[in-house]
Design a protein around this motif. Structure first.
Motif, PDB file in Angstrom:
ATOM      1  N   VAL A 170       6.351 -11.453   1.113  1.00  0.00           N
ATOM      2  CA  VAL A 170       5.714 -10.582   0.285  1.00  0.00           C
ATOM      3  C   VAL A 170       5.326  -9.318   0.966  1.00  0.00           C
ATOM      4  N   SER A 171       6.053  -7.997   0.567  1.00  0.00           N
ATOM      5  CA  SER A 171       5.709  -6.928   1.368  1.00  0.00           C
ATOM      6  C   SER A 171       5.002  -5.885   0.408  1.00  0.00           C
ATOM      7  N   ALA A 172       4.062  -4.980   0.770  1.00  0.00           N
ATOM      8  CA  ALA A 172       3.461  -3.990   0.179  1.00  0.00           C
ATOM      9  C   ALA A 172       4.410  -2.800   0.363  1.00  0.00           C
ATOM     10  N   VAL A 173       4.998  -1.877  -0.373  1.00  0.00           N
ATOM     11  CA  VAL A 173       5.966  -0.994   0.223  1.00  0.00           C
ATOM     12  C   VAL A 173       5.684   0.302  -0.578  1.00  0.00           C
ATOM     13  N   ALA A 202      -2.926  -4.440  -1.666  1.00  0.00           N
ATOM     14  CA  ALA A 202      -3.259  -5.399  -0.559  1.00  0.00           C
ATOM     15  C   ALA A 202      -3.701  -6.647  -1.187  1.00  0.00           C
ATOM     16  N   ILE A 223       7.614  -5.879  -2.867  1.00  0.00           N
ATOM     17  CA  ILE A 223       9.049  -6.579  -2.918  1.00  0.00           C
ATOM     18  C   ILE A 223       8.786  -7.933  -2.372  1.00  0.00           C
ATOM     19  N   ILE A 235      -0.781  -8.665  -3.195  1.00  0.00           N
ATOM     20  CA  ILE A 235       0.322  -9.149  -2.244  1.00  0.00           C
ATOM     21  C   ILE A 235      -0.347 -10.647  -1.884  1.00  0.00           C
ATOM     22  N   ILE A 239       3.807 -10.240   4.442  1.00  0.00           N
ATOM     23  CA  ILE A 239       3.287 -11.594   4.590  1.00  0.00           C
ATOM     24  C   ILE A 239       4.495 -12.288   4.647  1.00  0.00           C
ATOM     25  N   VAL A 248       9.456   1.824   2.739  1.00  0.00           N
ATOM     26  CA  VAL A 248       8.865   1.437   4.071  1.00  0.00           C
ATOM     27  C   VAL A 248       7.788   0.346   3.524  1.00  0.00           C
ATOM     28  N   LYS A 264       2.556  -3.412   4.628  1.00  0.00           N
ATOM     29  CA  LYS A 264       2.139  -4.747   5.031  1.00  0.00           C
ATOM     30  C   LYS A 264       2.938  -5.775   4.569  1.00  0.00           C
TER      31      LYS A 264
END
Lengths: 79, 418
Positions: free
Chosen positions: B368-371, B353, B378, B356, A77, A72, A75
């Motif tokens: 770019v995603s924090a997962v 946080a 990713i 990324i 960008i 999931v 956050k």
């Protein structure tokens, strides 16, 4: 709104069929065939966790899918 | 639903190709319009340029308002660009970009109409436009610290040479003064417009992607403002009330110019959307196909106004080679791109946080995603070659403190919901 990456592993020889079925699913933003640990990366955008569960259920019932791992997005960008 | 999922690369080329097809039709109508202006007014290119912006502003406003109408929970315009919600005021962070893009648009358009008066055949004018790709590559090298690969240089050279060969007029001549205007005024103006439109498209508005309709609307408004300034200055110089004559000519030829403004609106919307997907130079390469579309337009145009036809087969041969080169150049641009997902695990105690944001700074990272899950981050990246991917992305990732391990997964094929 919840976004997630679902990493999919398929059985050998089933990739093309899985791909065809996955493309028909609702709430799928993009599908990428990749090299590496998994075979497909499916990016989904759903209303809530209930819908996410429904979608992963639908994915798992596709013949040829060996394993799915859902990440999931907390956050993002992006361009 | 299935037909909506198309490969992202195809979407980009579909957008850019549609944009160039409309642009070539628009160029054909420009020729007719500028002749009509020439029959009535002395300063036809300047007045016509002004009319294009004035009428263009009215038409664009009208379209944007229509496209703001809600339909089934989204706006009508979202079918053109999914990011569009409604017409909105320009935001503070956009103004600087709009000023530069508007200035670029004003000078490139006026310059272009001057060239059209010298060379009435659009298929001989449009190719010169395509050399702008060399300017774009240069700007990308400087501004985006993005050294072009050999493929990019080769493809651009092929497109440029093809465009020059394809641009030989049917009489076999090249007009030097027109060429000078293209290289010194039209192309630099277009570069400004392209670069800053791309920057605008990539800008986030309240965390959401910027949309091409609002960009176009505000661009034409800023261009009109610059055009008014140009008209006032030149009016002083020529001792003529150019602004009044310009407004009068816009009223007289309103319907004709509104057809062009409508074509330009859609051509730009598709172009800006394509710019949001691909690099400015690559988008320009695809837009070079305008010269191929311009051939049938020239034929149709010749039914209305006298345009000299080719006299020798040699000329046809040279032009055909030109078109083949342009298409070849574009194909080689298209097939040389590597995209990948990178799965990253952060070291214990590292704030994801922040991590990324560090990764986002790397050139070539599209998202770019924090997962949550097996991995912590990713990232999705695009690079021209694997070598460049190593130089620009892998090396940088390795230098970031807080990354425990990462895995590169090359994308072999991709579909996107559009």
């Amino acid at each position: 709104m919840i976004k997630a990456y679902i990493l999919v592993k398929t059985r050998v020889g089933k990739l093309e069929k899985v791909l065809q079925k996955a493309r028909e699913l609702k709430n799928v933003e993009s599908i990428a065939v990749v090299t590496g640990d998994c075979d497909l990366i499916v990016k989904v955008k759903v209303r809530d966790t209930e819908q996410l569960l429904q979608l992963t259920d639908e994915l798992q019932t596709i013949d040829g899918i060996r394993q799915t791992t859902t990440h999931v997005i907390e956050k993002e960008i992006t361009l | 639903m299935m037909f909506l999922k198309i490969r992202k690369r195809y979407l980009f080329y579909a957008l850019a190709l549609t944009s160039s097809a409309i642009a070539s039709i628009s160029a054909g109508v420009d020729v007719i319009a500028i002749r009509k202006y020439g029959e009535v007014y002395e300063e036809a290119p300047l007045l016509y340029g002004f009319s294009v912006f004035l009428v263009g502003f009215i038409i664009t406003l009208l379209f944007c308002l229509i496209f703001s109408i809600p339909y089934k929970g989204r706006s009508l315009g979202s079918f053109l660009d999914p990011a569009f919600k409604h017409l909105r005021f320009v935001r503070k962070e956009e103004i600087a970009y709009h000023l530069l893009a508007g200035f670029g648009n004003a000078i490139t358009t006026t310059g272009y109409f001057f060239v059209l008066t010298v060379m009435p055949d659009p298929s001989t004018v449009l190719p010169f436009y395509q050399t702008v790709i060399l300017y774009l590559l240069l700007v990308e090298v400087i501004a985006e610290k993005n050294a072009p690969t050999l493929v990019e240089i080769q493809s651009s050279a092929i497109v440029t040479f093809g465009a020059i060969l394809g641009s030989l007029s049917f009489k076999g001549e090249i007009d030097l003064s027109a060429l000078a205007i293209v290289f010194l005024v039209v192309n630099p103006g277009w570069v400004l417009l392209s670069i800053y439109q791309r920057k605008l498209k990539l800008l986030k508005i309240r965390g959401e992607p910027n949309d091409s309709l609002n960009i176009r609307f505000w661009n034409i408004l800023f261009s009109l403002a610059f055009m008014i300034i140009i008209m006032l200055i030149l009016g002083q110089f020529f001792k003529k009330p150019l602004l009044t004559i310009g407004t009068e000519s816009s009223i007289n030829f309103f319907w004709l110019v509104s057809v062009i403004a409508t074509l330009a609106f859609f051509s730009y919307i598709f172009h800006i959307r394509a710019l949001g997907i691909g690099k400015a130079s690559v988008t320009q390469a695809v837009k070079a196909t305008t010269i191929v579309f311009a051939i049938p337009v020239t034929f149709i145009l010749s039914m209305f106004i006298p345009i000299p036809f080719p006299t020798t087969p040699t000329l046809w041969l040279i032009r055909s080679i030109g078109f083949i080169l342009v298409i070849l150049g574009i194909i080689s641009f298209a097939i040389t791109q590597v995209r990948a997902y990178i799965f990253i695990r952060a070291a214990p105690g590292v704030r994801v946080a922040k991590l990324i944001e560090e990764i986002w700074k790397i050139k070539g990272v599209d998202s770019v995603s924090a997962v949550s899950g097996t991995y912590d981050v990713i990232a999705r990246v695009t690079t021209r070659t694997l070598l460049k991917g190593y130089e620009r992305i892998v090396k940088r990732l390795e230098s970031i403190h807080g990354i425990k391990e990462f895995r590169w997964n090359s994308i072999l094929k991709e579909w996107e919901n559009v």
